[in-house]
Design a protein around this motif. Structure first.
Motif, mmCIF file in Angstrom:
data_model
loop_
_atom_site.group_PDB
_atom_site.id
_atom_site.type_symbol
_atom_site.label_atom_id
_atom_site.label_comp_id
_atom_site.label_asym_id
_atom_site.label_seq_id
_atom_site.Cartn_x
_atom_site.Cartn_y
_atom_site.Cartn_z
ATOM 1 N N TRP A 9 -28.462 -52.378 15.367
ATOM 2 C CA TRP A 9 -27.748 -53.703 14.229
ATOM 3 C C TRP A 9 -27.889 -54.957 14.133
ATOM 4 O O TRP A 9 -28.533 -55.617 13.560
ATOM 5 C CB TRP A 9 -25.732 -53.169 14.480
ATOM 6 N N THR A 10 -28.410 -54.641 16.053
ATOM 7 C CA THR A 10 -28.994 -56.505 16.294
ATOM 8 C C THR A 10 -30.431 -57.130 16.001
ATOM 9 O O THR A 10 -30.332 -58.273 15.659
ATOM 10 C CB THR A 10 -28.409 -56.979 18.133
ATOM 11 N N TRP A 59 -34.975 -44.086 24.883
ATOM 12 C CA TRP A 59 -35.754 -45.171 24.062
ATOM 13 C C TRP A 59 -36.765 -45.864 25.341
ATOM 14 O O TRP A 59 -36.327 -45.901 26.144
ATOM 15 C CB TRP A 59 -34.630 -46.239 24.113
ATOM 16 N N HIS A 113 -37.649 -49.251 20.813
ATOM 17 C CA HIS A 113 -37.480 -49.067 22.067
ATOM 18 C C HIS A 113 -36.362 -49.973 22.231
ATOM 19 O O HIS A 113 -36.131 -49.939 23.005
ATOM 20 C CB HIS A 113 -38.805 -50.672 22.404
ATOM 21 N N ARG A 114 -35.625 -50.789 21.122
ATOM 22 C CA ARG A 114 -34.198 -51.182 21.476
ATOM 23 C C ARG A 114 -33.400 -50.200 20.778
ATOM 24 O O ARG A 114 -33.586 -49.827 20.427
ATOM 25 C CB ARG A 114 -34.966 -52.886 20.408
ATOM 26 N N ARG A 115 -32.321 -50.306 22.072
ATOM 27 C CA ARG A 115 -31.493 -49.992 21.391
ATOM 28 C C ARG A 115 -30.187 -50.255 20.616
ATOM 29 O O ARG A 115 -29.656 -49.453 20.065
ATOM 30 C CB ARG A 115 -30.150 -49.863 23.156
ATOM 31 N N ASP A 116 -30.062 -51.452 19.945
ATOM 32 C CA ASP A 116 -29.053 -51.846 19.058
ATOM 33 C C ASP A 116 -29.685 -52.404 18.176
ATOM 34 O O ASP A 116 -30.192 -53.087 18.165
ATOM 35 C CB ASP A 116 -28.881 -53.002 19.916
#
Lengths: 241, 314
Positions: free
Chosen positions: B114-115, B197, B109-112
């Motif tokens: 690392w964050t 995603w 779901h989340r693109r980022d």
């Protein structure tokens, strides 16, 4: 640009990579880039034609089995609004739809037409339909099994980029949500995209440069540069504002 | 077939998937170890070392990839494999002589990524996380199979390069699959850069079919260590409620591990469609699972099931 020319297929779309030679959602980004560079050539024409005819899978009106099983409550959205999919034959989602809408809108000055405008409007309606209860957007499911889903700041920014040049209460709610997200200090991709969305919509905000670390992805670095005050966000916006 | 159609067909096929017949080819029992673990504060590494020994999992000299379940982050609930748990597995494997231990995940779901990992506490809890981690959504890929009409199945090189993949799922109920455990955890191996995603192709191919397909691709070199210390019940994998189960479950055979987790959650594994369809990869019947450590029956905690999965209750 050499890579751009080599990875486009004769039918119009770009491929994911030579290792995965499949029609890519990123074709919309290539169209944006071509528009930004003023390259309204045959390559651009083929890509726009392909993008305009690409439709996500859409659901059917619920039949008696659906009603009996209350399946229409599984996902609360208008399944007939065709956005753009990540991959052929699948459902539509916020990010590929936002990129496609922007790409086609940027192409309008050189290739106007009723069909293209209708395709854009359908995509816009799909984005608006997927707005979460909190005012923002996530990847594209606002409510599942009767429960509201939270928005994600990076997806809210992407939806607002897709809605660039448009107003109305839903867009206003989206911007308010984005500003609330911004106050919480987002980093990375969310921060980079929110800056671009604010600038495209002419919203004043307390700007902070994107922190660059060793692990920062190329995508985030590029978006951070695009979102600088004099960055390429203007070309992404085009004449929409 | 799309997700909704698959769900409807699943109901019709429920009888078939409830079959208690298992392939007759199981010639030995598969060991699955259940360890009581009340919190993330205590010495997890010692328990994990014991679990590896009890189940015959060898790491010496191997290049290991840990695959946690990192999906979204919310302080209000327990979505992800706890970072302290991941750190404990990593340290244990290194102490047992693993040549290398890397960590990889490709959130759906989340693109980022690392964050997300930072928000979820992975940087803080896992020593050297930044150098060990690969975002599987963006890794180079190799073609490893087919998803029928949906085209090729690609997998990240980080997974293919590993000698041993350790699936580290969170013990959760799941609103589309019934339960999400070590096999469903492989959804995070599918590269988002190619599939998006969310990785919607897996839903259209059929969630249960995809679980089995991915298990077929990776189970041979995979083992599982399940974070069941605090799991999730109800409307998982995101919106469910945290549920303390107080267990770690480990084994070298993924269906056997997942079946044991089901029993710990009060779920009949034969009624979970993906498990019923994965019996060529491993046993799910109690008679073919050698339970070591604690008895699943003694530690059973009935996880709340949403109404559409109420029939899974054992």
């Amino acid at each position: 640009m050499d890579l751009l020319s080599r990875w486009q297929t004769p039918a119009g779309p770009w491929i994911e990579s030579p290792r995965a030679p499949r029609e890519s959602w990123a074709t919309a980004l290539a169209v944006v880039l071509k528009c930004a560079r003023g390259e309204y050539d045959d390559s651009w024409r083929r890509a726009v034609a392909w993008l305009a005819q690409r439709r996500a899978w859409t659901g059917q009106a619920p039949g008696w089995i659906d009603r009996l099983l209350r399946r229409n409550l599984v996902v609360d959205q208008d399944q007939t609004l065709a956005g753009w999919p990540w991959t052929a034959g699948t459902a539509g989602w916020i990010e590929p739809t936002a990129h496609a809408v922007r790409a086609l809108e940027l192409s309008l000055p050189r290739q106007d037409g009723k069909e293209l405008r209708e395709r854009i409007e359908l995509g816009v309606r799909m984005i608006l339909d997927r707005q979460c209860r909190d005012g923002g957007w996530n990847y594209g499911n606002k409510r599942v099994l009767g429960e509201d889903l939270d928005s994600f700041p990076e997806c809210t920014a992407l939806a607002l980029i897709g809605l660039c040049g448009r107003g109305g209460p839903q867009v206003q709610r989206g911007l308010e949500r984005a500003l609330a997200d911004w106050k919480r200090g987002p980093r990375g991709l969310a921060q980079a995209l929110l800056r671009i969305a604010f600038r495209m919509h002419g919203v004043e905000f307390d700007d902070r440069s994107v922190e660059v670390r060793e692990r920062t992805e190329t995508t985030v670095l590029a978006l951070a540069l695009i979102g600088e005050p004099e960055g390429a966000w203007r070309q992404w916006r085009g004449g929409a504002a | 077939m799309n997700r909704r159609e698959w769900m409807a067909c699943g109901l019709a096929a429920a009888g078939a998937s409830c079959s208690r017949r298992e392939p007759a080819s199981w010639r030995r029992k598969e060991p699955v170890f259940v360890l009581r673990a009340e919190s993330y504060e205590k010495d997890l590494a010692e328990g994990i070392r014991r679990a590896l020994e009890e189940t015959g999992i060898e790491a010496r000299g191997k290049r290991v990839l840990l695959k946690p379940n990192l999906v979204e982050f919310s302080r209000a609930t327990a979505i992800n494999t706890h970072p302290v748990f991941v750190a404990a597995v990593m340290e244990t494997l290194l102490s047992l002589g693993a040549a290398e231990v890397r960590i990889g995940e490709g959130p759906g779901h989340r693109r980022d990524t690392w964050t997300l990992a930072e928000e979820a506490g992975y940087f803080e809890a896992v020593p050297g996380f930044e150098d060990r981690f690969t975002d599987l959504n963006r890794d180079d890929v190799e073609r490893v199979g087919e998803l029928g009409e949906w085209g090729p199945l690609w997998a990240p090189r980080a997974v293919l390069a590993a000698d041993l993949v350790v699936s580290l799922p969170k013990m959760k109920t799941h609103h589309w699959a019934g339960a999400t455990l070590s096999m469903k955890n492989f959804f995070g191996v599918v590269p988002g850069a190619l599939y998006g995603w969310p990785k919607n192709v897996l839903h259209h191919y059929g969630i249960d079919r995809s679980i089995v397909k991915l298990a077929e691709a990776f189970a041979a070199k995979s083992v599982a260590i399940v974070d069941g210390i605090v799991g999730m019940e109800g409307n998982g994998p995101i919106q469910g409620k945290p549920r303390t189960a107080g267990v770690i479950v480990a084994g070298a055979n993924l269906p056997a591990v997942d079946a044991t987790c089901c029993r710990l959650m009060g779920v009949d594994p034969f009624r979970v469609r993906s498990l019923g369809a994965a019996q060529h990869l491993g046993p799910i019947g109690e008679e073919w699972i050698e339970q070591r450590g604690e008895s699943p029956a003694a530690l059973r905690r009935d996880f709340e099931l949403i109404p559409m999965w109420a029939h899974l209750r054992a």
